[in-house]
Design an enzyme around this catalytic site. Structure first.
Site, mmCIF file in Angstrom:
data_model
loop_
_atom_site.group_PDB
_atom_site.id
_atom_site.type_symbol
_atom_site.label_atom_id
_atom_site.label_comp_id
_atom_site.label_asym_id
_atom_site.label_seq_id
_atom_site.Cartn_x
_atom_site.Cartn_y
_atom_site.Cartn_z
ATOM 1 N N LYS A 142 83.407 140.968 28.621
ATOM 2 C CA LYS A 142 84.511 140.073 29.384
ATOM 3 C C LYS A 142 84.447 140.092 30.870
ATOM 4 O O LYS A 142 84.654 139.240 31.766
ATOM 5 C CB LYS A 142 85.723 140.429 28.617
ATOM 6 C CG LYS A 142 87.185 139.757 29.528
ATOM 7 C CD LYS A 142 88.318 140.243 28.689
ATOM 8 C CE LYS A 142 88.905 141.645 29.002
ATOM 9 N NZ LYS A 142 89.584 141.652 30.209
ATOM 10 N N ASN A 143 84.503 141.695 31.095
ATOM 11 C CA ASN A 143 84.839 142.117 32.702
ATOM 12 C C ASN A 143 83.786 141.626 33.665
ATOM 13 O O ASN A 143 83.968 141.724 34.821
ATOM 14 C CB ASN A 143 85.325 143.441 32.653
ATOM 15 C CG ASN A 143 86.867 143.515 32.098
ATOM 16 O OD1 ASN A 143 87.399 142.785 31.724
ATOM 17 N ND2 ASN A 143 87.170 144.844 31.790
ATOM 18 N N CYS B 52 97.870 141.580 31.128
ATOM 19 C CA CYS B 52 98.441 142.631 30.114
ATOM 20 C C CYS B 52 99.615 143.406 30.838
ATOM 21 O O CYS B 52 99.485 143.826 31.965
ATOM 22 C CB CYS B 52 97.419 143.380 29.540
ATOM 23 S SG CYS B 52 96.397 142.728 28.320
ATOM 24 N N ARG C 125 100.394 146.234 38.667
ATOM 25 C CA ARG C 125 99.044 145.667 39.042
ATOM 26 C C ARG C 125 99.162 144.918 40.479
ATOM 27 O O ARG C 125 98.965 143.724 40.369
ATOM 28 C CB ARG C 125 98.753 144.810 37.976
ATOM 29 C CG ARG C 125 98.365 145.814 36.735
ATOM 30 C CD ARG C 125 97.849 145.190 35.568
ATOM 31 N NE ARG C 125 96.255 144.950 35.863
ATOM 32 C CZ ARG C 125 95.119 144.424 35.140
ATOM 33 N NH1 ARG C 125 96.001 144.011 33.829
ATOM 34 N NH2 ARG C 125 93.955 144.233 35.218
ATOM 35 N N ASP D 222 90.170 151.432 29.860
ATOM 36 C CA ASP D 222 89.999 150.335 28.858
ATOM 37 C C ASP D 222 89.551 150.892 27.400
ATOM 38 O O ASP D 222 89.676 150.194 26.425
ATOM 39 C CB ASP D 222 89.073 149.022 29.193
ATOM 40 C CG ASP D 222 89.698 148.204 30.394
ATOM 41 O OD1 ASP D 222 90.809 148.566 30.739
ATOM 42 O OD2 ASP D 222 88.887 147.403 30.854
ATOM 43 N N ARG E 106 91.744 138.179 23.716
ATOM 44 C CA ARG E 106 91.346 137.779 25.045
ATOM 45 C C ARG E 106 90.002 138.542 25.125
ATOM 46 O O ARG E 106 89.074 138.092 26.065
ATOM 47 C CB ARG E 106 92.483 138.509 25.795
ATOM 48 C CG ARG E 106 93.592 137.794 26.163
ATOM 49 C CD ARG E 106 94.320 138.396 27.309
ATOM 50 N NE ARG E 106 93.579 138.891 28.447
ATOM 51 C CZ ARG E 106 93.762 139.850 29.286
ATOM 52 N NH1 ARG E 106 94.468 140.713 29.005
ATOM 53 N NH2 ARG E 106 92.834 140.149 30.543
HETATM 54 C C1 LIG Z 1 88.841 141.487 34.378
HETATM 55 C C2 LIG Z 1 88.543 142.737 34.601
HETATM 56 O O1 LIG Z 1 87.433 143.403 35.166
HETATM 57 N N1 LIG Z 1 89.538 143.540 34.350
HETATM 58 C C3 LIG Z 1 89.330 145.306 34.485
HETATM 59 C C4 LIG Z 1 89.704 145.580 35.925
HETATM 60 O O2 LIG Z 1 90.954 145.184 36.316
HETATM 61 P P1 LIG Z 1 91.600 145.080 37.754
HETATM 62 O O3 LIG Z 1 90.428 144.615 38.700
HETATM 63 O O4 LIG Z 1 92.868 144.503 37.664
HETATM 64 O O5 LIG Z 1 91.704 146.718 37.961
HETATM 65 P P2 LIG Z 1 91.880 147.394 39.446
HETATM 66 O O6 LIG Z 1 90.577 148.198 39.513
HETATM 67 O O7 LIG Z 1 92.108 146.514 40.362
HETATM 68 O O8 LIG Z 1 92.956 148.351 39.417
HETATM 69 C C5 LIG Z 1 93.003 149.769 39.249
HETATM 70 C C6 LIG Z 1 94.392 150.211 39.785
HETATM 71 O O9 LIG Z 1 94.405 149.956 41.032
HETATM 72 C C7 LIG Z 1 95.688 149.442 41.654
HETATM 73 N N2 LIG Z 1 95.662 148.352 42.716
HETATM 74 C C8 LIG Z 1 94.587 147.432 42.237
HETATM 75 C C9 LIG Z 1 94.302 146.374 43.099
HETATM 76 C C10 LIG Z 1 95.333 146.334 44.478
HETATM 77 O O10 LIG Z 1 94.983 145.398 45.085
HETATM 78 N N3 LIG Z 1 96.203 147.177 44.559
HETATM 79 C C11 LIG Z 1 96.410 148.170 43.757
HETATM 80 O O11 LIG Z 1 96.969 148.916 43.752
HETATM 81 C C12 LIG Z 1 96.227 148.695 40.005
HETATM 82 O O12 LIG Z 1 97.655 148.220 39.962
HETATM 83 C C13 LIG Z 1 95.755 149.819 39.152
HETATM 84 O O13 LIG Z 1 96.508 150.816 39.139
HETATM 85 O O14 LIG Z 1 89.588 147.035 36.257
HETATM 86 C C14 LIG Z 1 90.358 147.944 35.442
HETATM 87 C C15 LIG Z 1 90.464 149.581 35.714
HETATM 88 O O15 LIG Z 1 89.089 149.761 35.286
HETATM 89 C C16 LIG Z 1 90.100 147.632 34.066
HETATM 90 O O16 LIG Z 1 91.125 148.004 33.116
HETATM 91 C C17 LIG Z 1 90.381 145.909 33.476
HETATM 92 O O17 LIG Z 1 90.056 145.724 32.071
HETATM 93 C C1 LIG Z 2 93.124 145.421 30.969
HETATM 94 C C2 LIG Z 2 92.110 144.642 30.667
HETATM 95 O O1 LIG Z 2 91.825 143.236 31.105
HETATM 96 P P1 LIG Z 2 92.503 142.672 32.181
HETATM 97 O O2 LIG Z 2 92.138 143.211 33.542
HETATM 98 O O3 LIG Z 2 91.893 141.243 32.209
HETATM 99 O O4 LIG Z 2 94.097 142.485 32.013
HETATM 100 C C3 LIG Z 2 91.185 145.148 29.607
HETATM 101 O O5 LIG Z 2 90.138 144.330 29.523
HETATM 102 O O6 LIG Z 2 91.490 146.035 28.909
#
Ligand SMILES: CC(=O)N[C@H]1[C@@H](OP(=O)(O)OP(=O)(O)OC[C@H]2O[C@@H](n3ccc(=O)[nH]c3=O)[C@H](O)[C@@H]2O)O[C@H](CO)[C@@H](O)[C@@H]1O
Ligand SMILES: C=C(OP(=O)(O)O)C(=O)O
Length: 444
Positions: A22-23, A117, A122, A306, A398
């Site tokens: 998915k990711n 979620c 985030r 995850d 999802r």
């Molecule tokens: C669709 C997808 O690929 N989802 C994955 C992606 O989510 P996602 O890309 O949203 O996760 P991030 O790596 O960006 O987030 C990690 C941390 O960084 C923080 N953060 C992120 C961006 C930002 O601009 N500022 C900030 O503070 C977030 O709040 C969080 O605490 O990576 C996460 C961490 O491995 C996984 O749990 C999710 O399943």
């Molecule tokens: C947190 C997850 O996904 P998303 O970043 O799409 O919410 C996940 O795949 O566990």
């Protein structure tokens, strides 16, 4: 309203096939919008609610998307619309990944603030910081984020405060069509980022260093549609490995990549689970005397957040005290309250959960508070006494293709049923709204 009903006590055995990740597929589909020539063909696409959601976002933005038999064809040659609809963005955070491609190609994007979620606030400041460093003007108001650039984005050196997966992907995509070179420092190293870089390069981009903390992107004039295969879903694989282990079963997890599962395998071996690499995948042989271990979630190659909830389910059956520390998301322990309904002994201490095992798990009515929490509750249900009923299944849909069917094929006593109105649990307005926004009737 549907529920998964599990009757605990069966050992899992047999083999299970893993889908595309998915990711990985979500950013790849978003990246397809960068191509002004040709059609992209993407293979090994999992049939998930999130995939239908991102497809709908692309169609709304005037991209042609055809999805059949795990293959998606995307043609983005028409002029693109640059405003992403609110209902999709609030439903799935990854919809925000269209911002980088739109900005790079059209110079404008207006996207509703993303939802997803409930695992913490985030923020997306790191994505925006990257776009601004490349010359975009970003404004936030009325629930939307708008980014605009006169002419083309300009290559820049961008240091991420945290190796954010989404920010790395969004900035990487934006930089492919920028003027000059972009260097992304403290980039995320997840396998899904490597998969995206491979796709971008197949489209004609010049991305190097993906999978390390320093990614370099040399801007090119145009990108073309390309063929690409989505890598196996390491989180789905990990979920079945944990399910096999908790039941003391013997399961071959097929079509997966063992190197992406190392952080989980190391912990499971410490617990006494036997894990063998075989030609077709990873064999997991459970142990009725699991040992407690500590685990801390970290960006890749650390233990993945995850898999934190599923790992917690496994530790509920381990002998001794285990501590799980969540460092990636600020609020990803919502499943603890649900586990407690099942008689789990867990205490929260700041960012750590202290688990006193082994717990005498009992079946209960529980709700999936997020995608992985849902899977973890089902896993706990596999070894609980009596029936566990898991609701709010739209979270599970999802990210898992036919979780119930795959577990049943491994011997679990599990089914997915429609409940009549009188049996429906109370849901929040937010949850109710999410339930009515399904795109594909399959997930309605
Ligand atoms: C669709 C997808 O690929 N989802 C994955 C992606 O989510 P996602 O890309 O949203 O996760 P991030 O790596 O960006 O987030 C990690 C941390 O960084 C923080 N953060 C992120 C961006 C930002 O601009 N500022 C900030 O503070 C977030 O709040 C969080 O605490 O990576 C996460 C961490 O491995 C996984 O749990 C999710 O399943
Ligand atoms: C947190 C997850 O996904 P998303 O970043 O799409 O919410 C996940 O795949 O566990």
């Amino acid at each position: 309203m549907e529920k998964i009903i599990v009757h605990g006590g069966k050992r899992l055995s047999g083999s299970v096939k893993i889908e595309g990740a998915k990711n990985a597929v979500l950013p790849v589909i978003a990246a397809s919008m960068l191509a002004t020539k040709g059609t992209s063909k993407i293979y090994n696409v999992p049939e998930l609610a999130d995939v239908y959601t991102i497809n709908e976002v692309l169609r709304y933005l005037n991209t042609s998307v055809n999805y059949e038999k795990k293959t998606i064809m995307v043609n983005a040659m028409a002029d693109l619309f640059t405003e992403a609809p609110f209902e999709y963005v609030r439903k799935m955070r990854a919809s925000f990944l269209v911002m980088g491609p739109l900005l790079a190609r059209v110079g404008h994007a207006k996207i509703a603030l993303p939802g997803g979620c409930a695992i913490g606030s985030r923020p997306i400041d790191q994505h925006l910081k990257g776009f601004e460093a490349m010359g975009a003007k970003v404004t936030i108001g009325n629930g939307s984020i708008e980014a605009r650039v006169d002419g083309k984005l300009k290559g820049s050196v961008i240091y991420l405060d945290f190796p954010s997966v989404g920010a790395t992907e969004n900035i990487m995509m934006a930089a492919t069509l920028a003027e000059g070179e972009t260097v992304l420092e403290n980039a995320a190293c997840e396998p899904e980022i490597v998969n995206l870089a491979q796709y971008l390069n197949a489209m004609g981009a010049k991305v190097s260093g993906a999978g390390t903390g320093r990614v370099t992107i040399k801007g090119v004039h145009e990108l073309c549609g390309a063929e690409h295969r989505i890598l196996p879903d390491r989180i789905e694989a990990g979920t079945y490995m944990i399910a096999a282990a908790i039941t003391g079963g013997n399961v071959l997890v097929e079509d997966t990549d063992i190197k992406d599962l190392r952080p989980l395998i190391a912990k499971m071996r410490d617990m006494g689970v036997v894990i063998k690499e075989e030609a077709k995948g990873v064999r997991v042989i459970g142990n009725d005397h699991l040992q407690a271990v500590d685990a801390k979630t970290m960006p890749h190659p650390g233990f993945p957040t995850d898999l934190q909830a599923q790992m917690m389910a496994l530790l509920l059956k381990a002998n001794g005290t285990s501590v799980i520390t969540e460092t990636v998301f600020e609020n990803r322990f919502m499943h603890v309250e649900e586990f407690r309904r099942m008689n789990a002994a867990i205490k929260i201490d700041g960012r750590s959960a202290v688990i006193s095992g082994p717990c005498d798990l009992q079946g209960a009515e529980v709700a999936a508070t997020d995608l992985r929490a849902g899977a973890a509750l089902v896993i706990a249900g596999l070894v609980a006494k009596g029936y566990t009923k898991v609701s709010r299944l739209h979270h599970i849909d999802r990210g898992y293709v036919d979780l119930t069917g795959k577990l049943r094929a491994l011997g679990a006593d599990i089914e997915r049923v429609s409940m009549n109105d009188a049996e429906q649990p109370v849901v929040s307005t937010e949850e109710a709204l999410q339930g009515t926004l399904s795109i594909n009737p399959k997930f309605a």
